[in-house]
Write an enzyme that holds these catalytic residues in place. Structure first.
Site, mmCIF file in Angstrom:
data_model
loop_
_atom_site.group_PDB
_atom_site.id
_atom_site.type_symbol
_atom_site.label_atom_id
_atom_site.label_comp_id
_atom_site.label_asym_id
_atom_site.label_seq_id
_atom_site.Cartn_x
_atom_site.Cartn_y
_atom_site.Cartn_z
ATOM 1 N N ARG A 176 -22.488 -14.808 -31.782
ATOM 2 C CA ARG A 176 -23.516 -15.806 -32.636
ATOM 3 C C ARG A 176 -24.827 -15.366 -33.560
ATOM 4 O O ARG A 176 -25.430 -14.699 -32.793
ATOM 5 C CB ARG A 176 -23.794 -17.319 -31.877
ATOM 6 C CG ARG A 176 -24.886 -16.704 -30.944
ATOM 7 C CD ARG A 176 -24.666 -17.944 -29.561
ATOM 8 N NE ARG A 176 -25.171 -19.224 -29.856
ATOM 9 C CZ ARG A 176 -26.880 -19.352 -30.251
ATOM 10 N NH1 ARG A 176 -27.279 -17.630 -29.013
ATOM 11 N NH2 ARG A 176 -27.394 -20.107 -30.513
ATOM 12 N N ARG A 180 -30.313 -23.746 -36.972
ATOM 13 C CA ARG A 180 -30.924 -25.278 -36.287
ATOM 14 C C ARG A 180 -30.849 -25.905 -37.154
ATOM 15 O O ARG A 180 -32.354 -25.792 -38.463
ATOM 16 C CB ARG A 180 -32.584 -25.103 -35.249
ATOM 17 C CG ARG A 180 -31.774 -24.162 -34.656
ATOM 18 C CD ARG A 180 -33.136 -24.446 -32.982
ATOM 19 N NE ARG A 180 -33.468 -23.389 -32.833
ATOM 20 C CZ ARG A 180 -34.418 -23.032 -32.156
ATOM 21 N NH1 ARG A 180 -35.998 -22.777 -33.009
ATOM 22 N NH2 ARG A 180 -34.507 -22.075 -30.930
ATOM 23 N N ARG A 254 -30.287 3.376 -28.288
ATOM 24 C CA ARG A 254 -31.809 3.109 -29.338
ATOM 25 C C ARG A 254 -33.040 2.909 -28.891
ATOM 26 O O ARG A 254 -32.895 2.570 -28.717
ATOM 27 C CB ARG A 254 -30.970 1.096 -29.859
ATOM 28 C CG ARG A 254 -30.059 1.635 -31.408
ATOM 29 C CD ARG A 254 -30.362 0.393 -32.404
ATOM 30 N NE ARG A 254 -30.140 -1.138 -31.813
ATOM 31 C CZ ARG A 254 -30.641 -1.765 -31.975
ATOM 32 N NH1 ARG A 254 -32.071 -0.953 -32.890
ATOM 33 N NH2 ARG A 254 -30.568 -2.979 -31.006
ATOM 34 N N ARG A 285 -39.989 -4.564 -38.715
ATOM 35 C CA ARG A 285 -41.243 -5.578 -37.827
ATOM 36 C C ARG A 285 -42.939 -5.292 -37.956
ATOM 37 O O ARG A 285 -43.327 -4.249 -37.863
ATOM 38 C CB ARG A 285 -41.010 -7.327 -36.761
ATOM 39 C CG ARG A 285 -40.796 -6.285 -35.686
ATOM 40 C CD ARG A 285 -39.998 -7.307 -34.581
ATOM 41 N NE ARG A 285 -40.341 -6.898 -33.966
ATOM 42 C CZ ARG A 285 -40.148 -7.406 -32.215
ATOM 43 N NH1 ARG A 285 -39.586 -8.122 -32.417
ATOM 44 N NH2 ARG A 285 -40.138 -6.876 -31.007
ATOM 45 N N GLU A 308 -42.459 -0.964 -36.418
ATOM 46 C CA GLU A 308 -41.464 -0.864 -35.711
ATOM 47 C C GLU A 308 -40.338 -0.008 -36.504
ATOM 48 O O GLU A 308 -40.474 -0.937 -37.051
ATOM 49 C CB GLU A 308 -41.132 -2.479 -34.559
ATOM 50 C CG GLU A 308 -42.289 -2.717 -33.828
ATOM 51 C CD GLU A 308 -41.607 -3.333 -32.356
ATOM 52 O OE1 GLU A 308 -41.720 -3.903 -31.421
ATOM 53 O OE2 GLU A 308 -40.443 -3.700 -32.900
ATOM 54 N N TYR A 356 -29.263 -3.997 -21.376
ATOM 55 C CA TYR A 356 -29.965 -4.819 -22.287
ATOM 56 C C TYR A 356 -30.417 -5.697 -20.840
ATOM 57 O O TYR A 356 -29.299 -6.765 -21.236
ATOM 58 C CB TYR A 356 -30.144 -5.020 -23.312
ATOM 59 C CG TYR A 356 -31.724 -6.001 -23.668
ATOM 60 C CD1 TYR A 356 -32.456 -4.953 -23.962
ATOM 61 C CD2 TYR A 356 -31.413 -7.345 -23.417
ATOM 62 C CE1 TYR A 356 -33.693 -5.475 -24.284
ATOM 63 C CE2 TYR A 356 -33.235 -7.728 -23.990
ATOM 64 C CZ TYR A 356 -34.025 -7.031 -24.177
ATOM 65 O OH TYR A 356 -35.902 -7.166 -24.386
ATOM 66 N N ASP A 358 -33.352 -9.131 -20.487
ATOM 67 C CA ASP A 358 -34.863 -9.354 -19.915
ATOM 68 C C ASP A 358 -35.063 -8.972 -18.956
ATOM 69 O O ASP A 358 -34.978 -9.334 -18.221
ATOM 70 C CB ASP A 358 -35.020 -10.630 -21.084
ATOM 71 C CG ASP A 358 -34.854 -11.392 -22.364
ATOM 72 O OD1 ASP A 358 -35.323 -10.356 -23.025
ATOM 73 O OD2 ASP A 358 -34.362 -12.237 -22.440
HETATM 74 P P1 FDA Z 1 -38.168 -0.412 -16.595
HETATM 75 O O1 FDA Z 1 -37.624 0.098 -18.207
HETATM 76 O O2 FDA Z 1 -39.467 -1.319 -17.007
HETATM 77 O O3 FDA Z 1 -38.126 0.240 -15.635
HETATM 78 C C1 FDA Z 1 -37.950 1.465 -15.217
HETATM 79 C C2 FDA Z 1 -39.287 2.821 -14.552
HETATM 80 O O4 FDA Z 1 -38.139 3.964 -13.789
HETATM 81 C C3 FDA Z 1 -39.436 3.079 -15.577
HETATM 82 O O5 FDA Z 1 -40.963 3.088 -15.630
HETATM 83 C C4 FDA Z 1 -39.620 4.786 -15.753
HETATM 84 O O6 FDA Z 1 -40.555 5.141 -15.880
HETATM 85 C C5 FDA Z 1 -39.234 4.943 -14.507
HETATM 86 N N1 FDA Z 1 -38.225 5.761 -14.504
HETATM 87 C C6 FDA Z 1 -36.826 6.377 -14.650
HETATM 88 N N2 FDA Z 1 -36.213 7.788 -14.133
HETATM 89 C C7 FDA Z 1 -37.359 7.738 -13.991
HETATM 90 C C8 FDA Z 1 -36.885 9.627 -12.644
HETATM 91 N N3 FDA Z 1 -36.556 10.180 -13.535
HETATM 92 N N4 FDA Z 1 -38.157 9.285 -12.002
HETATM 93 C C9 FDA Z 1 -39.128 8.568 -12.198
HETATM 94 N N5 FDA Z 1 -39.269 7.262 -12.572
HETATM 95 C C10 FDA Z 1 -38.055 7.141 -13.146
HETATM 96 N N6 FDA Z 1 -37.911 -8.995 -21.664
HETATM 97 C C11 FDA Z 1 -38.497 -9.820 -22.351
HETATM 98 O O7 FDA Z 1 -38.304 -11.078 -21.127
HETATM 99 N N7 FDA Z 1 -39.084 -10.640 -23.204
HETATM 100 C C12 FDA Z 1 -39.425 -9.476 -24.334
HETATM 101 O O8 FDA Z 1 -39.907 -10.098 -25.478
HETATM 102 C C13 FDA Z 1 -38.988 -7.875 -24.463
HETATM 103 N N8 FDA Z 1 -39.278 -7.178 -24.992
HETATM 104 C C14 FDA Z 1 -38.968 -5.826 -24.815
HETATM 105 C C15 FDA Z 1 -38.616 -5.135 -26.150
HETATM 106 C C16 FDA Z 1 -39.047 -3.708 -26.166
HETATM 107 C C17 FDA Z 1 -38.895 -2.666 -27.384
HETATM 108 C C18 FDA Z 1 -37.986 -3.443 -24.565
HETATM 109 C C19 FDA Z 1 -37.433 -2.214 -25.426
HETATM 110 C C20 FDA Z 1 -37.571 -4.422 -23.606
HETATM 111 C C21 FDA Z 1 -38.130 -5.009 -24.021
HETATM 112 N N9 FDA Z 1 -37.391 -6.550 -22.892
HETATM 113 C C22 FDA Z 1 -38.214 -7.743 -23.022
HETATM 114 C C23 FDA Z 1 -37.195 -5.515 -21.362
HETATM 115 C C24 FDA Z 1 -38.142 -5.639 -20.038
HETATM 116 O O9 FDA Z 1 -39.366 -4.926 -20.798
HETATM 117 C C25 FDA Z 1 -37.336 -5.403 -19.238
HETATM 118 O O10 FDA Z 1 -36.088 -6.511 -18.964
HETATM 119 C C26 FDA Z 1 -37.479 -4.351 -18.307
HETATM 120 O O11 FDA Z 1 -37.991 -3.046 -18.473
HETATM 121 C C27 FDA Z 1 -36.752 -4.184 -16.691
HETATM 122 O O12 FDA Z 1 -37.121 -3.481 -16.044
HETATM 123 P P2 FDA Z 1 -36.647 -2.667 -14.692
HETATM 124 O O13 FDA Z 1 -37.269 -1.855 -14.033
HETATM 125 O O14 FDA Z 1 -35.259 -2.689 -15.124
HETATM 126 O O15 FDA Z 1 -36.625 -1.373 -16.254
#
Ligand code: FDA
Length: 379
Positions: A176, A180, A254, A285, A308, A356, A358
């Protein structure tokens, strides 16, 4: 590694939520490791040294949720500002409010439309396919909002995001495109929204404040895995394909390159996020961080902006958005089966489940995993 009841890999929202629950709810000892040199995962932020302005290091992070449980949970660790997100889009020398709303439509087509008139106009333009099934992303978008709005606001942006002509992208990428038929230009529809009053990193410091939690940064799980005693449960939030040494193939992501600049102007663009819809501008952006926290009244006469650039990730890049083609889905299922057979390891979070998420979804998934998987493993 012998003094802990559980090892958690990754100090993002998923890992930090599990760590907090295990220490505060179960009174058990946690070792939390992250290969990065900071806590917070992708939600990490820090104050820019020159201007004092808080910068989200891995792209703009806007907190919003429909989930009351998550909202109440997070409010234990922070207060939220009353920030309401709005996005604008620059197209051919003009600026429009996103998502497409009645204001955008009036401005774009150059006259005053009532909601019903605008609805009729968009429906007429969206009928171009004449009942034929859309074959690609471009046709799908046209079937939803018509060609003029698609060509202005979606085509160039999508092509830049995917480095691919939208006619070559599968229609399944979009289900979608919100339009609005009111002048409401708030970006999110959720009842709970705001930014943490004293920044994202402070949330994590409080979540991880219990002395039962030991945090080791700059530590890669695969470098220390052999030292972890048998029988200690592990929560793993890193990439699932890496865990299994890519044996079922590589999952595609990506990534985004962030180009940060400090400019000698008090205010560069007058808003937090400006999309660039046209293909002749290479970035998708520009973020201007001072506008995320107007309540702080930053006194600096300089401002921090980030451009970005979106592209396909290689193994060496930060994985940000799952590409999730049919082939990726198949590969992930193979890993999911392997993960189910891996005794004593719980896979979670964005990277661990190739989804993905949030922030609120990562927290909700962690609260659920705590109850259904972690608690039973520890009690
Ligand atoms: P996250 O990626 O935060 O944490 C995983 C951790 O594991 C990392 O710190 C990494 O270093 C660690 N790790 C991985 N492999 C490892 C290893 N072998 N040994 C040790 N450590 C290791 N959400 C939202 O609600 N509003 C928003 O506006 C945005 N905007 C946004 C922008 C962009 C560019 C991205 C990529 C993401 C967002 N998000 C978001 C999503 C948000 O970042 C996401 O929900 C959280 O990061 C998820 O948390 P996690 O703990 O799952 O992963």
């Amino acid at each position: 590694f012998s003094n802990h009841d559980i090892i958690i890999v990754g100090a993002g929202f998923f890992g930090a939520t599990i760590a907090e629950r295990v220490a505060n709810e179960l009174g058990k000892r946690v070792l939390l490791i992250d290969r990065r040199h900071h806590i917070g995962g992708n939600a990490y932020s820090e104050n820019d040294r020159e201007t004092g302005i808080e910068v989200h290091k891995y792209g703009a992070h806007l907190f919003h949720t429909p989930n009351r449980v998550v909202w109440d949970y997070l409010n234990r660790f922070t207060q939220f500002t009353d920030y309401r997100h709005r996005v604008f889009s620059a197209h051919k020398g003009q600026v429009y409010a996103m998502p497409i709303n009645l204001g955008t439509i009036c401005q774009f087509f150059g006259r005053h439309f009532s909601p019903d008139e605008a609805r009729a106009l968009v429906a007429e333009q969206a009928a171009e396919l004449n009942g034929r099934e859309p074959q690609n992303l471009e046709e799908k978008a046209i079937s939803l909002i018509g060609r003029p709005l698609y060509e202005a606001f979606i085509r160039g942006y999508t092509a830049k995001q995917w480095q691919t002509d939208p006619r070559e992208l599968p229609e399944s990428i979009i289900t979608r495109l919100p339009v609005r038929y009111t002048f409401d230009n708030r970006y999110f529809n959720d009842p709970y929204e705001g930014l943490p009053v004293d920044g994202y990193t402070a949330i994590f410091e409080r979540m991880l404040g219990n002395p039962l939690i030991e945090t080791r940064l700059g530590t890669d799980y695969f470098d220390v895995k052999a030292q972890i005693p048998e029988g200690v449960p592990v929560v793993y939030t890193g990439p699932i394909d890496r865990y299994f040494d890519y044996r079922a193939g590589e999952l595609k992501w990506r990534t985004v390159d962030f180009a940060q600049e400090v400019l000698s102007v008090g205010d560069f663009q007058g808003t937090a996020v400006m999309n660039y819809a046209d293909e002749d501008v290479p970035y998708t952006r520009i973020l201007e961080f001072r506008h995320f926290n107007p309540e702080r009244n930053y006194q600096s006469e300089k401002t921090v902006i980030v451009k970005e650039f979106s592209r396909f990730a290689t193994r060496a890049d930060e994985p940000y958005y799952p590409i999730d083609t049919v082939e990726d889905k198949r590969t992930y299922l193979a890993y999911k089966t392997l993960a189910e057979q891996e005794k004593g390891v719980i896979f979670g979070g964005r990277l661990g489940t190739y989804r993905y998420l949030d922030m609120h979804q990562a927290i909700a998934a962690a609260l659920k995993s705590f109850e259904s998987e972690v608690r039973p493993a520890l009690t």
